[in-house]
Design an enzyme around this catalytic site. Structure first.
Site, short mmCIF file in Angstrom:
data_model
loop_
_atom_site.label_atom_id
_atom_site.label_comp_id
_atom_site.label_asym_id
_atom_site.label_seq_id
_atom_site.Cartn_x
_atom_site.Cartn_y
_atom_site.Cartn_z
CG HIS A 124 48.75 13.61 4.43
ND1 HIS A 124 48.37 13.46 2.58
CD2 HIS A 124 49.26 13.40 4.72
CE1 HIS A 124 48.80 14.40 2.67
NE2 HIS A 124 49.70 14.51 3.55
CG ASP B 253 50.42 20.39 4.37
OD1 ASP B 253 50.69 20.24 5.46
OD2 ASP B 253 50.48 19.63 3.25
CG HIS C 228 52.32 16.59 1.26
ND1 HIS C 228 53.14 17.75 1.79
CD2 HIS C 228 53.16 16.60 -0.15
CE1 HIS C 228 54.19 17.32 1.82
NE2 HIS C 228 53.96 16.43 0.64
CG ASP D 173 53.83 20.86 3.91
OD1 ASP D 173 53.40 22.07 3.55
OD2 ASP D 173 53.86 19.91 3.92
#
Lengths: 343, 343
Positions: free
Chosen positions: B159, B195, B197, B284
């Site tokens: 991120h 991931d 996200h 995740d």
């Protein structure tokens, strides 16, 4: 001086992220009480409630989808089962990200805000609408011939943009009032924002319009909220070019410097010949304000009122910030009595 | 498979704003412990520490002023006397605000971030640098001929943009590794981000470059963090046009849909013929992840490893997210053993 106010703000209080701690906001219900007591004691004039209002009132300066969001955010928050007493985002569309409105509530709380010092609680909508209605009603009376009106607004409004809340503000009361004055036939309205913090929302709403001139005297955004707007080189755009003036001042600013800036502001406004003046009246320039760094004292607020009176336009005072709650009332009353010539 | 890891992350934990409550971050020190135990038990290969490193290492993909900020933010926070155990901003340069860097620390915490799920605590810098060093060291070994290396990075990195932290990320480990591989003479590097996200930071860093191709399979940003980047129509810019691929998937996505997206991703990457692959390995996507909404199970992670192995490029796994802490180790180990052919 006519005073417009409502008690519909008294249930509104919310969470604020302050120095990485969650606190009850500095912008508290008792602010209104202290102001009402002081302005009543000063005998300024008749007190009236806001006229009946609806959402069309605020959609003159706010995006309808944003207004819809503010109205329903808290019930959506409760429906999602969150324990916290106010709805707050945690991610923002910062630089190089996209301004595509997401679907989820948590995301929209970021999309429709620019700060975490402000959240939406159970009674926020009612209070924000009553506050906007007070400003709008005040504008009606000014347009009808009053020399001056005080809209005791809470929550404040000047940080709210057309589609973002932040800085304790949800609906931009001063902008709504200015827009109302325009719609009554005034050619140009001037807004003088004397709150300690830059009125980024008001600037943003009128930045490309020449019919509403915006001038703000405030703490330098390099060191003070809202940080990302309010610099001296922001002078307007397109039709609004030359009708925006920012006068950022350093921490520690006292009366001499502040009043010199006020002279620059009123000289500039005079050149634009507005038919009326809206004053975004924050008194967080007070030396004992708990979250601000200017050094005005009560007598300075009286003098501020006198000088604004000398500008000699129909004047609508809209209450903004001021967090030294116990002294807030007397400081607001000082400006208004100074203006009215009763002190 | 070579494993690069450090214990310098163990003192790093910080505050997170989650549903208007301040909590200790979901991204916890024990994540590393569980992964180390599981990968050791799987007997994947030699474990080595990161090579010595300095800030030049991270300035290959991050703005030097941002790196300087992350290094010193917490000591500045303590010098200002704040009680909270981590430094966190409260205002962000959202749309129509300006990206002029303010002077004050609180403002810079907003300027250099895009979310309040992430803060800077006493040991953040040490952990972030050790994490980046693990990725960089892994890249050295891949460039020297290793078929695969696992950089057990913590904190995660995908991120983090060139000048913003957020989403538990401060320095972009995958980007640092990809840049290192490029500097060793590889013509093009592919990054596959699995991931849950979107890897907004990695995309942002390479968005206008054709020499690093980025592909991400993730939850639709309309409903999932980071919300404001990761849509399917983001395909790159300038020299990077056509070298960015986003495959957003809905909440509830299970193995069938996920593996179909993986096939699209590897087909696309094959067409760009990268010399090596960097995998941003978040797990995740696991069905019991406490903050995510996909439905992969342990056997799916093994299969994920097998399919990535079939892509048949020198492969560098960089650990990203995964918050079902107790199962994190076995899910990471499942991918790696699937890849290595040892399961």
């Amino acid at each position: 001086m006519l005073i417009v106010r409502s008690d519909d703000d008294q249930d509104h209080h919310c969470l604020e992220l302050d120095s990485a701690e969650l606190i009850l906001s500095w912008e508290r219900p008792e602010r209104s009480r202290f102001v009402d007591i002081a302005t009543d004691a000063a005998g300024l004039g008749e007190v009236i409630p806001p006229l009946p209002f609806d959402r069309m009132l605020v959609e003159t300066v706010h995006e309808p989808a944003y207004v819809e969001f503010v109205e329903h955010a808290f019930s959506r928050w409760k429906d999602e089962g969150h324990a916290a007493s106010a709805a707050m985002g945690f991610g923002w569309p910062a630089r190089r990200m996209r301004n595509v409105r997401p679907d989820s509530l948590k995301a929209q709380l970021g999309y429709y805000s620019f700060a975490a010092d402000c959240s939406i609680a159970e009674h926020t909508w009612k209070a924000a609408m009553a506050s906007a209605a007070a400003a709008d009603t005040a504008a009606h009376h000014l347009a009808a011939g009053a020399r001056s009106v005080f809209a005791r607004c809470r929550p404040p409004g000047h940080h709210a943009t057309s589609d973002q809340f932040g800085g304790y503000c949800y609906l931009n009361n001063a902008a709504i009032a200015a827009q109302r004055l325009r719609s009554t036939g005034m050619n140009r309205v001037g807004i003088l924002d004397v709150d300690y913090h830059h009125g980024n929302g008001t600037q943003d709403i009128f930045y490309d319009r020449g019919d509403v001139a915006f001038c703000s005297i405030h703490a330098d955004p390099m060191v003070e909220f809202p940080y990302f707007l309010g610099h001296a080189d922001e002078t307007g755009r397109d039709q609004g070019l030359g009708t925006n003036l920012n006068l950022p001042l350093p921490h520690g600013t006292g009366a001499d410097t502040w009043f010199a800036a006020l002279k620059s502001a009123t000289d500039w406004l005079t050149g634009l010949a507005p038919d009326a003046l809206v004053v975004s009246l924050g008194v967080d320039t007070f030396m004992d304000d708990p979250i601000s760094q200017f050094r005005l004292v009560e007598e300075d607020f009286t003098e501020m009122g006198r000088r604004i009176a000398r500008f000699d336009r129909p004047t609508l005072f809209v209450m903004e910030g001021g967090y030294a709650t116990a002294q807030l009332g007397q400081n607001i009353a000082a400006v208004l009595t100074g203006f009215a010539g009763t002190s």
